[in-house]
Write a protein that holds these residues in place. Structure first.
Motif, PDB file in Angstrom:
ATOM      1  N   VAL A   1       0.828  -1.208   0.000  1.00 53.85           N
ATOM      2  CA  VAL A   1       0.000   0.000   0.000  1.00 53.85           C
ATOM      3  C   VAL A   1       0.864   1.260   0.000  1.00 53.85           C
ATOM      4  O   VAL A   1       0.505   2.274  -0.584  1.00 53.85           O
ATOM      5  N   SER A   2       2.030   1.173   0.630  1.00 51.21           N
ATOM      6  CA  SER A   2       2.909   2.354   0.681  1.00 51.21           C
ATOM      7  C   SER A   2       3.557   2.633  -0.665  1.00 51.21           C
ATOM      8  O   SER A   2       4.185   3.670  -0.834  1.00 51.21           O
ATOM      9  N   MET A   3       3.444   1.698  -1.610  1.00 51.14           N
ATOM     10  CA  MET A   3       4.132   1.785  -2.901  1.00 51.14           C
ATOM     11  C   MET A   3       5.653   1.913  -2.700  1.00 51.14           C
ATOM     12  O   MET A   3       6.348   2.533  -3.505  1.00 51.14           O
ATOM     13  N   GLY A   4       6.147   1.349  -1.628  1.00 47.56           N
ATOM     14  CA  GLY A   4       7.583   1.397  -1.361  1.00 47.56           C
ATOM     15  C   GLY A   4       8.014   2.593  -0.517  1.00 47.56           C
ATOM     16  O   GLY A   4       9.193   2.737  -0.224  1.00 47.56           O
ATOM     17  N   ALA A   5       7.067   3.447  -0.117  1.00 48.24           N
ATOM     18  CA  ALA A   5       7.447   4.611   0.705  1.00 48.24           C
ATOM     19  C   ALA A   5       8.031   4.191   2.054  1.00 48.24           C
ATOM     20  O   ALA A   5       8.769   4.955   2.671  1.00 48.24           O
ATOM     21  N   VAL A   6       7.725   2.987   2.522  1.00 48.83           N
ATOM     22  CA  VAL A   6       8.335   2.510   3.773  1.00 48.83           C
ATOM     23  C   VAL A   6       9.855   2.366   3.644  1.00 48.83           C
ATOM     24  O   VAL A   6      10.555   2.305   4.648  1.00 48.83           O
ATOM     25  N   PHE A   7      10.348   2.318   2.409  1.00 47.41           N
ATOM     26  CA  PHE A   7      11.806   2.281   2.212  1.00 47.41           C
ATOM     27  C   PHE A   7      12.388   3.677   2.036  1.00 47.41           C
ATOM     28  O   PHE A   7      13.595   3.873   2.103  1.00 47.41           O
ATOM     29  N   ALA A   8      11.513   4.648   1.770  1.00 49.97           N
ATOM     30  CA  ALA A   8      11.983   5.981   1.401  1.00 49.97           C
ATOM     31  C   ALA A   8      12.096   6.906   2.601  1.00 49.97           C
ATOM     32  O   ALA A   8      12.741   7.948   2.522  1.00 49.97           O
ATOM     33  N   ILE A   9      11.484   6.533   3.697  1.00 45.88           N
ATOM     34  CA  ILE A   9      11.416   7.425   4.851  1.00 45.88           C
ATOM     35  C   ILE A   9      11.872   6.622   6.068  1.00 45.88           C
ATOM     36  O   ILE A   9      11.382   5.527   6.313  1.00 45.88           O
ATOM     37  N   PRO A  10      12.881   7.131   6.794  1.00 45.69           N
ATOM     38  CA  PRO A  10      13.391   6.318   7.908  1.00 45.69           C
ATOM     39  C   PRO A  10      12.413   6.277   9.081  1.00 45.69           C
ATOM     40  O   PRO A  10      11.635   7.213   9.275  1.00 45.69           O
ATOM     41  N   TYR A  11      12.441   5.196   9.821  1.00 47.28           N
ATOM     42  CA  TYR A  11      11.542   5.090  10.971  1.00 47.28           C
ATOM     43  C   TYR A  11      12.240   4.374  12.120  1.00 47.28           C
ATOM     44  O   TYR A  11      13.251   3.703  11.933  1.00 47.28           O
ATOM     45  N   ALA A  12      11.671   4.553  13.304  1.00 41.00           N
ATOM     46  CA  ALA A  12      12.177   3.886  14.503  1.00 41.00           C
ATOM     47  C   ALA A  12      10.985   3.453  15.337  1.00 41.00           C
ATOM     48  O   ALA A  12       9.872   3.951  15.140  1.00 41.00           O
ATOM     49  N   ARG A  13      11.226   2.508  16.230  1.00 38.48           N
ATOM     50  CA  ARG A  13      10.149   2.058  17.108  1.00 38.48           C
ATOM     51  C   ARG A  13      10.519   2.364  18.553  1.00 38.48           C
ATOM     52  O   ARG A  13      11.619   2.060  18.996  1.00 38.48           O
ATOM     53  N   MET A  14       9.597   2.998  19.269  1.00 38.70           N
ATOM     54  CA  MET A  14       9.816   3.293  20.685  1.00 38.70           C
ATOM     55  C   MET A  14      10.011   2.004  21.471  1.00 38.70           C
ATOM     56  O   MET A  14       9.293   1.028  21.230  1.00 38.70           O
ATOM     57  N   ALA A  15      10.898   2.045  22.451  1.00 40.97           N
ATOM     58  CA  ALA A  15      11.038   0.901  23.346  1.00 40.97           C
ATOM     59  C   ALA A  15       9.953   0.961  24.419  1.00 40.97           C
ATOM     60  O   ALA A  15       9.560  -0.043  24.999  1.00 40.97           O
ATOM     61  N   ASP A  16       9.431   2.159  24.667  1.00 37.33           N
ATOM     62  CA  ASP A  16       8.574   2.379  25.827  1.00 37.33           C
ATOM     63  C   ASP A  16       7.425   3.303  25.438  1.00 37.33           C
ATOM     64  O   ASP A  16       7.643   4.432  24.991  1.00 37.33           O
ATOM     65  N   TRP A  17       6.188   2.810  25.597  1.00 36.02           N
ATOM     66  CA  TRP A  17       5.050   3.634  25.238  1.00 36.02           C
ATOM     67  C   TRP A  17       4.809   4.739  26.267  1.00 36.02           C
ATOM     68  O   TRP A  17       4.577   5.895  25.923  1.00 36.02           O
ATOM     69  N   TYR A  18       4.921   4.353  27.549  1.00 36.50           N
ATOM     70  CA  TYR A  18       4.521   5.261  28.624  1.00 36.50           C
ATOM     71  C   TYR A  18       5.341   6.555  28.592  1.00 36.50           C
ATOM     72  O   TYR A  18       4.812   7.647  28.684  1.00 36.50           O
ATOM     73  N   GLY A  19       6.637   6.395  28.433  1.00 41.30           N
ATOM     74  CA  GLY A  19       7.511   7.573  28.432  1.00 41.30           C
ATOM     75  C   GLY A  19       7.915   8.005  27.032  1.00 41.30           C
ATOM     76  O   GLY A  19       8.841   8.803  26.860  1.00 41.30           O
ATOM     77  N   GLY A  20       7.219   7.466  26.033  1.00 41.66           N
ATOM     78  CA  GLY A  20       7.662   7.671  24.651  1.00 41.66           C
ATOM     79  C   GLY A  20       7.736   9.125  24.208  1.00 41.66           C
ATOM     80  O   GLY A  20       8.627   9.514  23.454  1.00 41.66           O
ATOM     81  N   LEU A  21       6.791   9.931  24.670  1.00 44.22           N
ATOM     82  CA  LEU A  21       6.776  11.319  24.195  1.00 44.22           C
ATOM     83  C   LEU A  21       7.878  12.166  24.829  1.00 44.22           C
ATOM     84  O   LEU A  21       8.272  13.194  24.268  1.00 44.22           O
ATOM     85  N   ALA A  22       8.369  11.732  25.990  1.00 46.69           N
ATOM     86  CA  ALA A  22       9.418  12.512  26.665  1.00 46.69           C
ATOM     87  C   ALA A  22      10.642  12.646  25.760  1.00 46.69           C
ATOM     88  O   ALA A  22      11.249  13.720  25.654  1.00 46.69           O
ATOM     89  N   GLU A  23      10.965  11.561  25.082  1.00 41.68           N
ATOM     90  CA  GLU A  23      12.140  11.583  24.214  1.00 41.68           C
ATOM     91  C   GLU A  23      11.976  12.590  23.062  1.00 41.68           C
ATOM     92  O   GLU A  23      12.937  13.239  22.648  1.00 41.68           O
ATOM     93  N   LEU A  24      10.759  12.702  22.562  1.00 44.61           N
ATOM     94  CA  LEU A  24      10.505  13.679  21.497  1.00 44.61           C
ATOM     95  C   LEU A  24      10.648  15.111  22.027  1.00 44.61           C
ATOM     96  O   LEU A  24      11.248  15.969  21.388  1.00 44.61           O
ATOM     97  N   ARG A  25      10.085  15.330  23.198  1.00 42.79           N
ATOM     98  CA  ARG A  25      10.194  16.672  23.785  1.00 42.79           C
ATOM     99  C   ARG A  25      11.639  17.051  24.061  1.00 42.79           C
ATOM    100  O   ARG A  25      12.065  18.167  23.813  1.00 42.79           O
ATOM    101  N   GLU A  26      12.392  16.066  24.594  1.00 45.42           N
ATOM    102  CA  GLU A  26      13.808  16.335  24.897  1.00 45.42           C
ATOM    103  C   GLU A  26      14.596  16.682  23.633  1.00 45.42           C
ATOM    104  O   GLU A  26      15.576  17.424  23.685  1.00 45.42           O
ATOM    105  N   ALA A  27      14.161  16.130  22.506  1.00 46.69           N
ATOM    106  CA  ALA A  27      14.832  16.445  21.237  1.00 46.69           C
ATOM    107  C   ALA A  27      14.328  17.768  20.651  1.00 46.69           C
ATOM    108  O   ALA A  27      14.687  18.132  19.535  1.00 46.69           O
TER     109      ALA A  27
END
Lengths: 288, 288
Positions: free
Chosen positions: A172-198
């Motif tokens: 469905v992505s037509m290959g866009a999953v290869f075109a854009i880098p991604y990561a997976r959070m290790a922790d849902w509960y504190g996941g947004l803290a890392e974004l704010r810190e960045a």
């Protein structure tokens, strides 16, 4: 020509059995790319090819990809493809690919200095989409396609979000999953803290019409758009933790008629388009 | 309890056989609504119920809908539903509904003084979406849902566009196909002339990045957004005849990465959102 029972074709077995495929692909570190265009994009992005299963008419168009794979190219007829995979493969070519290590969220947000698969150095992203617990692979793929097309530079997944490299996501992505880098959070509960810190401003997309319309948000230099799961939307924790709740204004007449929400892909498309506007005075850096 | 061969259940036969269903539904003037919510919306919109096929657990929640249907309510177990329809019906209730006459384009554009199904008089629409030859029923349904949610007041279909009342269209639309009136052109070649004569500005959505960005179009009082088919987009005739070509700006970096288009639903969502902006100084009239 190998037959259905050939053990070398085990990578392609029962492609419609979602639960089986999830555990099998995790265990063997593989994923399936379907169709010439998507296979080429996976190869170009640097994913190693384990093998290719195809019908005779695709041998010529894919000759350059097949070159060097030796005896890991399986040319079979339609009936054998259907017998192994469990459905008629209209695109006539499947590749079993090796997964590569996914970066940590911290590394993704600081840029990927030694390159994501197949790419040179990637600048630190300024527009990011965060997917919380989406369950539908097609939706994940469609959102990657929108995000990539509309200038989003990276995707962060909650720990339980559906896999972008699952066959249907990739397709469905037509290959866009290869075109854009991604990561997976290790922790849902504190996941947004890392974004704010960045340094990311976190925007929680909600159907709640009292939130700020997406086109009126004052956007920071770095923005993360949070999208919730298909049924329930964002968790109350993430909604509460986000810097601002944002919405897509709906027609009052539609609400009266009972059409009171957009599906997550349509909402993501409009919101990503809105993020692009936020960056329009200062266009996104290109990767180089 | 009726069995699979019961002729009274013929309306529900082979729901996954698209070609069979298309000719059968046209011949008998029926369509299928699936699941409690969608069935309720079809009934509320004034479509007459031919019969309902459901599993025992749905008899109670749907009691008010079933009331008055007499012996046209078929309560069967899951295996019988699957045997008749050809697939497991997760929503547990199907209704065979009568189609109603679709208005002409001229009548749709001048408002529907004696009411579309189940509704009172409808004011002349000012925001219209026109679908040219879409083939995927899911896309048609998804676009109806977006259009309705975002204040589009009517949909015009090209002669060959996929049917909004096909089961999958209805399902994906979440019933929005009942909430927004539509008409089908008798003539593709001259179809846009009728819109222009009714005073509509016609905007042709194209991936061509040299077109006017949708957010920068100067919009007239009445605007028709033209959306093309999944593979080829709009025909060259419609592109040429439209008042203005409009596009959704894409990320230059995405184009470099080969992600060079949005799917038609994502594009429609962004464009309909753009139409709403055009009308925001003067909100759409509500029906009533």
């Amino acid at each position: 020509m190998p037959d259905i029972a050939d053990p070398r074709l085990a990578d392609y077995a029962n492609l419609r059995d979602v639960e089986l495929r999830k555990s099998m692909e995790a265990e063997h570190g593989l994923f399936i790319a379907e169709g010439e265009k998507v296979i080429r994009r996976a190869v170009a992005a640097g994913y190693p090819v384990r093998s290719v299963l195809l019908t005779p008419r695709w041998a010529e168009p894919l000759a350059d990809v097949l070159d060097g794979l030796g005896d890991r190219v399986y040319v079979v007829d339609d009936a054998v493809v259907e017998g192994i995979t469990g459905f008629p493969v209209h695109r006539g070519a499947l590749a079993a690919m090796e997964r590569l290590p996914v970066p940590t969220v911290a590394r993704l947000l600081s840029g990927l200095p030694d390159g994501s698969p197949g790419e040179g150095p990637v600048a630190p992203p300024r527009r990011v989409v965060v997917l919380e617990d989406l369950v539908d692979h097609g939706n994940v793929g469609a959102i990657f396609r929108c995000a990539a097309a509309l200038g989003v530079e990276a995707v962060v997944l909650s720990p339980r979000c559906a896999d972008p490299l699952y066959r249907r996501s990739v397709k469905v992505s037509m290959g866009a999953v290869f075109a854009i880098p991604y990561a997976r959070m290790a922790d849902w509960y504190g996941g947004l803290a890392e974004l704010r810190e960045a340094g990311f401003q976190t925007l929680a997309l909600t159907p709640d019409q009292s939130a700020t319309p997406i086109d009126r948000v004052a956007m920071a230099e770095r923005v993360a758009l949070l999208l919730g799961s298909e049924g329930d939307g964002l968790s109350s924790r993430w909604l509460r933790e986000a810097d601002e709740a944002v919405c897509i204004p709906m027609s009052p007449a539609a609400m009266d008629l009972g059409v009171d929400s957009l599906n997550v892909v349509a909402a993501a498309a409009i919101a990503c388009h809105g993020l692009m506007r936020g960056g329009s005075a200062d266009p996104p850096r290109r990767r180089g």
